[in-house]
Design a protein around this motif. Sequence first.
Motif, PDB file in Angstrom:
ATOM      1  N   GLU A   1       0.815  -1.219   0.000  1.00 43.42           N
ATOM      2  CA  GLU A   1       0.000   0.000   0.000  1.00 43.42           C
ATOM      3  C   GLU A   1       0.850   1.271   0.000  1.00 43.42           C
ATOM      4  N   ASP A   2       2.023   1.238   0.617  1.00 45.94           N
ATOM      5  CA  ASP A   2       2.969   2.352   0.683  1.00 45.94           C
ATOM      6  C   ASP A   2       2.326   3.679   1.130  1.00 45.94           C
ATOM      7  N   PRO A   3       1.683   3.688   2.321  1.00 41.62           N
ATOM      8  CA  PRO A   3       0.989   4.897   2.773  1.00 41.62           C
ATOM      9  C   PRO A   3       1.919   5.976   3.340  1.00 41.62           C
ATOM     10  N   ILE A   4       3.172   5.609   3.613  1.00 42.22           N
ATOM     11  CA  ILE A   4       4.120   6.556   4.203  1.00 42.22           C
ATOM     12  C   ILE A   4       5.291   6.704   3.240  1.00 42.22           C
ATOM     13  N   SER A   5       5.475   7.902   2.722  1.00 39.41           N
ATOM     14  CA  SER A   5       6.509   8.103   1.706  1.00 39.41           C
ATOM     15  C   SER A   5       7.908   8.202   2.296  1.00 39.41           C
ATOM     16  N   ALA A   6       8.028   8.640   3.526  1.00 38.29           N
ATOM     17  CA  ALA A   6       9.339   8.799   4.160  1.00 38.29           C
ATOM     18  C   ALA A   6       9.835   7.469   4.724  1.00 38.29           C
ATOM     19  N   GLU A   7      11.137   7.423   5.040  1.00 35.54           N
ATOM     20  CA  GLU A   7      11.695   6.243   5.708  1.00 35.54           C
ATOM     21  C   GLU A   7      11.161   6.187   7.136  1.00 35.54           C
ATOM     22  N   TYR A   8      10.950   4.970   7.620  1.00 37.88           N
ATOM     23  CA  TYR A   8      10.480   4.806   8.990  1.00 37.88           C
ATOM     24  C   TYR A   8      10.814   3.396   9.455  1.00 37.88           C
ATOM     25  N   THR A   9      10.736   3.207  10.758  1.00 31.27           N
ATOM     26  CA  THR A   9      10.904   1.894  11.362  1.00 31.27           C
ATOM     27  C   THR A   9       9.544   1.444  11.872  1.00 31.27           C
ATOM     28  N   LEU A  10       9.180   0.203  11.572  1.00 30.21           N
ATOM     29  CA  LEU A  10       7.937  -0.374  12.076  1.00 30.21           C
ATOM     30  C   LEU A  10       8.235  -1.083  13.387  1.00 30.21           C
ATOM     31  N   GLU A  11       7.434  -0.800  14.382  1.00 37.07           N
ATOM     32  CA  GLU A  11       7.550  -1.469  15.679  1.00 37.07           C
ATOM     33  C   GLU A  11       6.170  -1.974  16.075  1.00 37.07           C
ATOM     34  N   VAL A  12       6.080  -3.246  16.416  1.00 35.67           N
ATOM     35  CA  VAL A  12       4.830  -3.823  16.917  1.00 35.67           C
ATOM     36  C   VAL A  12       5.061  -4.143  18.386  1.00 35.67           C
ATOM     37  N   SER A  13       4.134  -3.693  19.241  1.00 35.66           N
ATOM     38  CA  SER A  13       4.356  -3.761  20.672  1.00 35.66           C
ATOM     39  C   SER A  13       3.056  -4.017  21.427  1.00 35.66           C
ATOM     40  N   SER A  14       3.204  -4.542  22.623  1.00 34.56           N
ATOM     41  CA  SER A  14       2.091  -4.622  23.568  1.00 34.56           C
ATOM     42  C   SER A  14       1.875  -3.227  24.150  1.00 34.56           C
ATOM     43  N   PRO A  15       0.643  -2.882  24.543  1.00 32.53           N
ATOM     44  CA  PRO A  15       0.441  -1.585  25.191  1.00 32.53           C
ATOM     45  C   PRO A  15       1.165  -1.481  26.538  1.00 32.53           C
ATOM     46  N   GLY A  16       1.436  -2.606  27.175  1.00 31.51           N
ATOM     47  CA  GLY A  16       2.171  -2.596  28.437  1.00 31.51           C
ATOM     48  C   GLY A  16       1.356  -2.065  29.607  1.00 31.51           C
ATOM     49  N   MET A  17       2.022  -1.963  30.742  1.00 36.08           N
ATOM     50  CA  MET A  17       1.353  -1.487  31.949  1.00 36.08           C
ATOM     51  C   MET A  17       1.034  -0.002  31.887  1.00 36.08           C
ATOM     52  N   ASP A  18       1.896   0.756  31.224  1.00 35.37           N
ATOM     53  CA  ASP A  18       1.657   2.191  31.084  1.00 35.37           C
ATOM     54  C   ASP A  18       0.995   2.476  29.733  1.00 35.37           C
ATOM     55  N   ARG A  19       0.005   1.649  29.438  1.00 34.80           N
ATOM     56  CA  ARG A  19      -0.616   1.629  28.121  1.00 34.80           C
ATOM     57  C   ARG A  19      -1.153   2.994  27.698  1.00 34.80           C
ATOM     58  N   PRO A  20      -0.931   3.310  26.431  1.00 39.67           N
ATOM     59  CA  PRO A  20      -1.523   4.525  25.877  1.00 39.67           C
ATOM     60  C   PRO A  20      -3.022   4.301  25.680  1.00 39.67           C
ATOM     61  N   LEU A  21      -3.775   5.376  25.743  1.00 45.10           N
ATOM     62  CA  LEU A  21      -5.215   5.310  25.511  1.00 45.10           C
ATOM     63  C   LEU A  21      -5.523   6.148  24.274  1.00 45.10           C
ATOM     64  N   PHE A  22      -6.288   5.580  23.349  1.00 49.96           N
ATOM     65  CA  PHE A  22      -6.560   6.234  22.073  1.00 49.96           C
ATOM     66  C   PHE A  22      -8.033   6.557  21.852  1.00 49.96           C
ATOM     67  N   THR A  23      -8.929   5.689  22.329  1.00 52.66           N
ATOM     68  CA  THR A  23     -10.348   5.809  21.977  1.00 52.66           C
ATOM     69  C   THR A  23     -11.217   6.006  23.215  1.00 52.66           C
ATOM     70  N   LEU A  24     -12.430   6.532  22.994  1.00 48.67           N
ATOM     71  CA  LEU A  24     -13.359   6.707  24.110  1.00 48.67           C
ATOM     72  C   LEU A  24     -13.648   5.393  24.833  1.00 48.67           C
ATOM     73  N   PRO A  25     -13.882   4.273  24.121  1.00 45.07           N
ATOM     74  CA  PRO A  25     -14.101   3.009  24.850  1.00 45.07           C
ATOM     75  C   PRO A  25     -12.900   2.609  25.716  1.00 45.07           C
ATOM     76  N   GLN A  26     -11.684   2.899  25.263  1.00 41.60           N
ATOM     77  CA  GLN A  26     -10.500   2.593  26.074  1.00 41.60           C
ATOM     78  C   GLN A  26     -10.482   3.457  27.334  1.00 41.60           C
ATOM     79  N   PHE A  27     -10.803   4.744  27.191  1.00 41.92           N
ATOM     80  CA  PHE A  27     -10.861   5.620  28.371  1.00 41.92           C
ATOM     81  C   PHE A  27     -11.935   5.129  29.332  1.00 41.92           C
ATOM     82  N   ALA A  28     -13.077   4.717  28.808  1.00 43.54           N
ATOM     83  CA  ALA A  28     -14.164   4.217  29.661  1.00 43.54           C
ATOM     84  C   ALA A  28     -13.741   2.949  30.392  1.00 43.54           C
ATOM     85  N   ALA A  29     -13.051   2.053  29.697  1.00 42.47           N
ATOM     86  CA  ALA A  29     -12.626   0.783  30.296  1.00 42.47           C
ATOM     87  C   ALA A  29     -11.589   0.983  31.394  1.00 42.47           C
TER      88      ALA A  29
END
Length: 166
Positions: free
Chosen positions: A80-108
């Motif tokens: 798909e090539d959605p990012i034209s610049a160079e980048y590093t892909l990282e796949v990770s668990s949210p971990g204990m200090d997990r980031p919150l992105f969505t309203l359902p996540q904030f509610a949970a």
Amino acid sequence: MGVSPIFCFSQERFSVAKLDQLHAMLAPVVEGLGYDCWGIEYLAQGKHSLLRVYIDHADGIGVEDCEKVSRQVSGVLDVEDPISAEYTLEVSSPGMDRPLFTLPQFAAWAGSQVKIKLRVPFEGRRNFQGLLKGIEEQDVVVQVDDHEFLLPIDSIDKAQVIPRFD
């Protein structure tokens, strides 16, 4: 006498629309492998840009899970090539200090201590740390000391749970 150009480098993030596009592209791949696509972050830093995909599962996440998802996501990104610049892909668990992105996540995660950084100041400040009370419509409710703030979800740049070690 010539004028020298001024270069500004920052840790800017993708636009919300671009992140939504990436999420729409990658979430079905992650979910097709049996994981939840918890969220996506992109940090533009020149040749050291980073695309981070957070995955979650009821049984937890191990290195093998991240490798499996990384291979599949990488293939989709190559095609798909959605990012034209160079980048590093990282796949990770949210971990204990997990980031919150969505309203359902904030509610949970209501009842947890959180740190929230806004894109623009709200009531004179951009950083909030306190008790996540929940959500009200499109707002995240956080209690800082004796004051409750209703922070619009669209104004949140970054939010994360503060882990407890009891």
